[in-house]
Each structure stands twice: as structure tokens, then as C-alpha cells.
Scaffold this motif. Structure first.
Motif, PDB file in Angstrom:
ATOM      1  N   VAL A 255       4.642  10.100   3.739  1.00  0.00           N
ATOM      2  CA  VAL A 255       4.364   8.997   2.827  1.00  0.00           C
ATOM      3  C   VAL A 255       4.615   7.689   3.569  1.00  0.00           C
ATOM      4  O   VAL A 255       5.692   7.473   4.116  1.00  0.00           O
ATOM      5  N   LYS A 256       3.606   6.825   3.585  1.00  0.00           N
ATOM      6  CA  LYS A 256       3.731   5.515   4.227  1.00  0.00           C
ATOM      7  C   LYS A 256       3.666   4.444   3.155  1.00  0.00           C
ATOM      8  O   LYS A 256       2.661   4.300   2.457  1.00  0.00           O
TER       9      LYS A 256
ATOM     10  N   ILE B  47       0.471  12.194  -3.903  1.00  0.00           N
ATOM     11  CA  ILE B  47       0.501  10.842  -4.444  1.00  0.00           C
ATOM     12  C   ILE B  47      -0.542  10.713  -5.544  1.00  0.00           C
ATOM     13  O   ILE B  47      -1.694  11.129  -5.376  1.00  0.00           O
ATOM     14  N   LYS B  48      -0.105  10.158  -6.668  1.00  0.00           N
ATOM     15  CA  LYS B  48      -1.011   9.839  -7.767  1.00  0.00           C
ATOM     16  C   LYS B  48      -0.667   8.442  -8.255  1.00  0.00           C
ATOM     17  O   LYS B  48       0.434   8.211  -8.760  1.00  0.00           O
ATOM     18  N   ASN B  49      -1.609   7.507  -8.081  1.00  0.00           N
ATOM     19  CA  ASN B  49      -1.365   6.101  -8.389  1.00  0.00           C
ATOM     20  C   ASN B  49      -0.146   5.619  -7.615  1.00  0.00           C
ATOM     21  O   ASN B  49      -0.151   5.644  -6.391  1.00  0.00           O
ATOM     22  N   ASP B  50       0.933   5.215  -8.290  1.00  0.00           N
ATOM     23  CA  ASP B  50       2.141   4.750  -7.605  1.00  0.00           C
ATOM     24  C   ASP B  50       3.246   5.795  -7.597  1.00  0.00           C
ATOM     25  O   ASP B  50       4.397   5.477  -7.271  1.00  0.00           O
TER      26      ASP B  50
ATOM     27  N   SER C 111       0.854  -1.188   0.000  1.00  0.00           N
ATOM     28  CA  SER C 111       0.000   0.000   0.000  1.00  0.00           C
ATOM     29  C   SER C 111       0.889   1.237   0.000  1.00  0.00           C
ATOM     30  O   SER C 111       2.039   1.208   0.459  1.00  0.00           O
ATOM     31  N   LEU C 112       0.339   2.321  -0.530  1.00  0.00           N
ATOM     32  CA  LEU C 112       1.053   3.591  -0.632  1.00  0.00           C
ATOM     33  C   LEU C 112       0.051   4.695  -0.341  1.00  0.00           C
ATOM     34  O   LEU C 112      -0.947   4.831  -1.046  1.00  0.00           O
ATOM     35  N   LYS C 113       0.321   5.482   0.708  1.00  0.00           N
ATOM     36  CA  LYS C 113      -0.638   6.519   1.075  1.00  0.00           C
ATOM     37  C   LYS C 113       0.042   7.622   1.876  1.00  0.00           C
ATOM     38  O   LYS C 113       1.158   7.462   2.382  1.00  0.00           O
ATOM     39  N   LEU C 114      -0.676   8.748   1.982  1.00  0.00           N
ATOM     40  CA  LEU C 114      -0.276   9.830   2.877  1.00  0.00           C
ATOM     41  C   LEU C 114      -1.001   9.656   4.199  1.00  0.00           C
ATOM     42  O   LEU C 114      -2.206   9.385   4.229  1.00  0.00           O
ATOM     43  N   ASN C 115      -0.280   9.801   5.304  1.00  0.00           N
ATOM     44  CA  ASN C 115      -0.958   9.742   6.595  1.00  0.00           C
ATOM     45  C   ASN C 115      -1.446  11.130   7.001  1.00  0.00           C
ATOM     46  O   ASN C 115      -1.294  12.107   6.257  1.00  0.00           O
TER      47      ASN C 115
END
Length: 264
Positions: A190-191, A223-226, A181-185
Motif C-alpha cells: 500500500v502506497k 483497497i476500496k475507495n479510502d 493518493s492511495l494505491k497498491l503498487n
């Protein structure tokens, strides 16, 4: 072990010069790793392989921590380690630099006094000796008028985008491979989740030095997609801008993996 389509030879022993500046430093690849990796950084919880167009990151799984805890008292004082054990049970991911200039060079800065030596298990007379180590590495002109510098600050890995006059921050784009997974907390970090661990890229600080004074510039990840990108508020493009994130590794419960103190 296979890393993508690359084979990393692990059946070696690693020996550091006793009492020298080698713990948590950037070592030049003199044949001890696969060819595309120009420099290597070994931290307690992860290993980084710096290639021309990307950084490959191996994060230790919990199985590796269990193995190391049983062997901790068996290591030699001079810092001998079993490289096969050190990289066993790692999860690999890639941070690929998108749209970079062709022919980007990686240069080392601030050479340290220590050296690494690599030997095979079966023949200690053969191996790779006197591998130099450095405090920093720099991707020179990775984007037009932008350099990327990796270095350690109190044993935390940081990296600076040095945006020279009229460099374009919007050119900077990093594509993440091998993650779950790739996301902003909620704090703007970036996590990147990989199995039971996560690579945290902390929200960057950005600044300019104008007339001897530091002026902070608001900055954030997007973040956009990957893909991970950067945004900054309006700044003076006639002067250099520094964008300064940092990397850490956390386990699933959010407990940070502690790195050893680098006593020099």
C-alpha cells in the motif's frame, strides 16, 4: 500547531536519560501531547500518535530535513531536542480503524529502562518528568477475537494482527484520511502519498504455528475507495493466525528515509 481540531503544544524541550533504552520506543502520554493520544512513537522520518480508534501520522517534509542537518552538531549528547523543530514542516494523515469494538483499550508491553523528560523553554523547573517508554503497544480486542500489536523490528515499525480462533479477518478495515493518493503498487504494497513523501505499508506475511512448525498463509491488501482491507487464503480457524505488515517512509524518488541504529 493544529492537528484536526486538536492543538499540540510544541514549545517544549525533550530530554532523554543518557545511555538508556529510549530511542525509537513507545512513550506514554503523560500530558506532553494532546489528550486523545495515548502513546507516541518518534522515528527519524515520522511521528505516530496512537489514539483509541486511529493512528495519526506526521511525516517530515524536506524542509524539516534541511533544518535538522544544520542543527545536528548543536544537540547535546544526552539527546536533547527542540520539539518545535522536530515536528515543524510535517504532513499529517490518519489511519482510522473502522467498525472496532467500543471501549477498546491500548496497553503497553515490555517496559524499557529509559524515560523521557519534558521542560518548558522559560522554566526548566517545571515540566513533565519520568515519562515511561515501552517496546510494544497492544490494542486489545480491537475486533472480536483480534488484537493489534505495534512494535519495532530492527528500527522498522511493524504491526501484527493477532487473529485468535474464530476471529474474522474480513472485519479488519482501515480508512485513510489526509492523503493525496492511495494505491497498491506492483508488489502488493500500500502506497499512501502525502506531499513529497509516501507512507509504504509493505505486503503482509501471515502464518500459523501448527504442531511446532510455521505454516505460511498467503495474504494480500485490498483497497476500496479510502479503505484498506486484508484477504487471506483458507486457513485453520481453530488456531491463531498472525498477519504481519510493516511501515516505511519513502521520498518522491523512492529513496527510503534511513532511521538511526538503536544501540542497546
Amino acid at each position: 500547531m493544529m492537528l484536526g481540531n486538536k492543538v499540540i503544544e510544541l514549545k517544549i524541550k525533550e530530554l532523554r536519560d543518557k545511555g538508556s533504552e529510549v530511542i525509537h520506543s513507545f512513550e506514554k502520554n503523560c500530558g506532553q501531547m494532546y489528550e486523545d493520544a495515548k502513546y507516541i512513537l518518534k522515528m527519524n522520518s515520522y511521528v505516530l500518535f496512537f489514539e483509541r480508534n486511529k493512528v495519526v501520522i506526521g511525516i517530515k517534509g524536506k524542509e524539516c530535513w534541511k533544518e535538522e542537518s544544520t542543527k545536528q552538531n548543536q544537540q547535546l549528547r544526552c539527546g536533547e531536542e527542540d520539539a518545535e523543530t522536530a515536528m515543524h514542516h510535517m504532513y499529517y494523515m490518519e489511519l482510522q480503524f473502522v467498525g472496532i469494538n467500543p471501549g477498546v483499550e491500548i496497553t503497553a508491553c515490555d517496559k524499557l529502562s529509559g524515560k523521557y523528560h519534558y521542560f518548558t523553554f522559560r522554566n526548566l523547573q517545571r515540566g513533565i518528568r519520568d515519562v515511561p517508554v515501552y517496546a510494544k503497544i497492544r490494542y486489545v480486542n480491537i475486533y472480536d477475537n483480534i488484537d493489534l500489536v505495534f512494535y519495532l523490528n530492527q528500527n522498522t515499525l511493524e504491526y501484527d494482527y493477532i487473529v485468535r480462533p474464530y476471529g474474522n479477518v474480513s472485519d479488519i478495515r482501515v480508512r485513510v484520511f489526509g492523503h493525496h493518493s492511495l494505491k497498491l503498487n506492483e508488489t502488493g504494497d500500500v502506497k499512501i502519498q502525502v506531499q513529497s513523501s509516501a507512507l509504504m505499508i509493505r505486503k503482509p506475511s501471515a502464518y500459523q504455528i501448527k504442531y511446532g512448525a510455521v505454516k505460511k498463509i498467503a495474504s494480500a491488501f485490498q483497497i476500496k475507495n479510502d479503505d484498506v482491507m486484508l484477504s487471506v487464503e483458507r486457513y485453520d480457524q481453530r488456531m491463531q493466525l498472525v498477519i504481519d505488515p510493516m511501515m516505511e517512509v519513502e521520498d518522491r524518488e523512492g529513496i527510503e528515509e534511513v532511521v538511526l541504529n538503536n544501540e542497546r
